[in-house]
Design a protein around this motif. Sequence first.
Motif, PDB file in Angstrom:
ATOM      1  N   VAL A  54       0.833  -1.200   0.000  1.00 56.98           N
ATOM      2  CA  VAL A  54       0.000   0.000   0.000  1.00 56.98           C
ATOM      3  C   VAL A  54       0.868   1.250   0.000  1.00 56.98           C
ATOM      4  CG1 VAL A  54      -1.633   1.358   1.372  1.00 56.98           C
ATOM      5  CG2 VAL A  54      -1.997  -1.093   1.074  1.00 56.98           C
ATOM      6  N   GLY A  55       1.891   1.262   0.860  1.00 62.14           N
ATOM      7  CA  GLY A  55       2.795   2.406   0.908  1.00 62.14           C
ATOM      8  C   GLY A  55       3.499   2.639  -0.412  1.00 62.14           C
ATOM      9  N   TRP A  62       1.955   9.361  -6.479  1.00 63.52           N
ATOM     10  CA  TRP A  62       2.381  10.752  -6.340  1.00 63.52           C
ATOM     11  C   TRP A  62       3.722  10.992  -7.016  1.00 63.52           C
ATOM     12  CZ3 TRP A  62       1.051  15.387  -6.181  1.00 63.52           C
ATOM     13  CH2 TRP A  62       1.925  16.398  -5.802  1.00 63.52           C
ATOM     14  N   ASN A  63       4.656  10.046  -6.862  1.00 64.98           N
ATOM     15  CA  ASN A  63       5.991  10.214  -7.436  1.00 64.98           C
ATOM     16  C   ASN A  63       5.932  10.306  -8.954  1.00 64.98           C
ATOM     17  OD1 ASN A  63       8.843  10.359  -7.172  1.00 64.98           O
ATOM     18  ND2 ASN A  63       9.018   8.205  -7.723  1.00 64.98           N
ATOM     19  N   SER A  64       4.987   9.622  -9.576  1.00 64.15           N
ATOM     20  CA  SER A  64       4.882   9.632 -11.031  1.00 64.15           C
ATOM     21  C   SER A  64       4.109  10.831 -11.557  1.00 64.15           C
ATOM     22  CB  SER A  64       4.207   8.342 -11.519  1.00 64.15           C
ATOM     23  OG  SER A  64       4.943   7.209 -11.134  1.00 64.15           O
ATOM     24  N   LEU A  65       3.127  11.308 -10.785  1.00 60.74           N
ATOM     25  CA  LEU A  65       2.220  12.330 -11.301  1.00 60.74           C
ATOM     26  C   LEU A  65       2.659  13.761 -11.001  1.00 60.74           C
ATOM     27  CD1 LEU A  65      -1.237  10.701 -10.480  1.00 60.74           C
ATOM     28  CD2 LEU A  65      -0.107  10.864 -12.700  1.00 60.74           C
ATOM     29  N   LEU A  69       2.458  17.004 -13.711  1.00 66.32           N
ATOM     30  CA  LEU A  69       1.454  17.986 -13.299  1.00 66.32           C
ATOM     31  C   LEU A  69       2.044  19.394 -13.276  1.00 66.32           C
ATOM     32  CD1 LEU A  69      -1.283  18.827 -12.106  1.00 66.32           C
ATOM     33  CD2 LEU A  69      -0.386  18.207  -9.846  1.00 66.32           C
ATOM     34  N   PHE A  70       3.183  19.553 -12.594  1.00 67.58           N
ATOM     35  CA  PHE A  70       3.802  20.876 -12.530  1.00 67.58           C
ATOM     36  C   PHE A  70       4.380  21.282 -13.882  1.00 67.58           C
ATOM     37  CE2 PHE A  70       4.107  19.613  -7.961  1.00 67.58           C
ATOM     38  CZ  PHE A  70       3.253  20.592  -7.475  1.00 67.58           C
ATOM     39  N   LYS A 261       9.489   6.809 -13.488  1.00 69.84           N
ATOM     40  CA  LYS A 261       9.556   6.757 -12.023  1.00 69.84           C
ATOM     41  C   LYS A 261       8.857   5.549 -11.399  1.00 69.84           C
ATOM     42  CE  LYS A 261      10.762  11.349 -10.429  1.00 69.84           C
ATOM     43  NZ  LYS A 261      10.372  12.482  -9.564  1.00 69.84           N
ATOM     44  N   PRO A 262       7.877   4.919 -12.065  1.00 68.51           N
ATOM     45  CA  PRO A 262       7.377   3.666 -11.499  1.00 68.51           C
ATOM     46  C   PRO A 262       8.466   2.622 -11.271  1.00 68.51           C
ATOM     47  CG  PRO A 262       5.831   4.473 -13.129  1.00 68.51           C
ATOM     48  CD  PRO A 262       7.012   5.391 -13.175  1.00 68.51           C
TER      49      PRO A 262
END
Length: 366
Positions: A54-55, A62-65, A69-70, A261-262
């Motif tokens: 889960v972690g 978040w690490n991938s998106l 996004l920015f 990053k995955p």
Amino acid sequence: MRPGGPWAWLLGLPTAVVYGSLALFVSVLHNVFLLYYVDTFVSVYKIDKAAFWVGETVFLLWNSLNDPLFGWLSDRRFLSSQPRLCEEELLVGGKEAGSITLGQYLRQLARHRNFLWFVGMDLVQVFHCHFNSNFFPLFLEHLLSDHISLSTGSFLLGISYVAPHLNNLYFLPLCRRWGVYAVVRGLFLLKLGLSLLMLLAGPDHPGLLCLFIASNRVFTEGTCKLLTLVVTDLVDEDLVLNHRTQAASALLFGMVALVTKPGQTFAPLLGTWLLCFYTGHDLFQQPPLAPLGSAQPWPEPPAPPPARAPTLRQGCFYLLVLVPITCAVLQLLAWAQFTLHGRRLHMVKAQRQNLSRAQTLDVKMV
């Protein structure tokens, strides 16, 4: 802050010193976490496998998106195609191409052949870099703990982080002479050759194991740092192919991160699963709970029969050498399809400069 206060001397520091110090501290924090977080959560806190998954899933999302996004928020205004470079339209305020949508941008990337081959290769590279970091302590403990002192192990850990930065002082001149493509291909071949040599030698050569564990991590990290240069070339090719008004560099770097990053998440998950599958040794050391009607995030690997199960030391050794062999083969296959080098790269750079000069001339005419 008063000018004469105790921290006033900080205001006089050069920008390069401040930025370099910040980068150093962030890098130290990142690498310490990267090296020890798997061992800490699994061996010290003894979290169960479901919590670990889960972690890692939350971290993956978040690490991938966050980078794309920015990047989209930063560069979307640069994505409209410039008119083909028409003076009358500029002079009379003619109609410009409208900004493209995210879906249109993704379709443009899907047609960008070199981008697709690069992110496929870089996904494997990110996986391998983080696999080395996550399992470095495990390899030292089970392959070399009986042959080297604690201080030697600490030295290997330290040199594996410092040497890639020093290596780049040598790699960068090679890139200027032979090109980044040739240097990266040479590093893939070196990784494959060293791994095959170590596989043939076996796990009973401590000196060779020390050299291989350190060099494998050093060259892998060095390759990761060189690939940033390739992304800048892809930014230029994207500008030329799609006739952008300006290079959307932050967005393209973000899209590379989205795909690659995955690999940071896959490294510990796949590594622990492979070790359990091959040796029957579960790093989580927790008895499996009875399923409550919910599917497991990954099917439990069937352990080999006890009489034939390899030892944990053998499992670590084969994991150490077979992962880089597999990664090197996949990367060489993908890298052979990448064409942004040599004559094509020179052509893209020339067209990039022509577009910049044309934009400057148009602005002056207006």
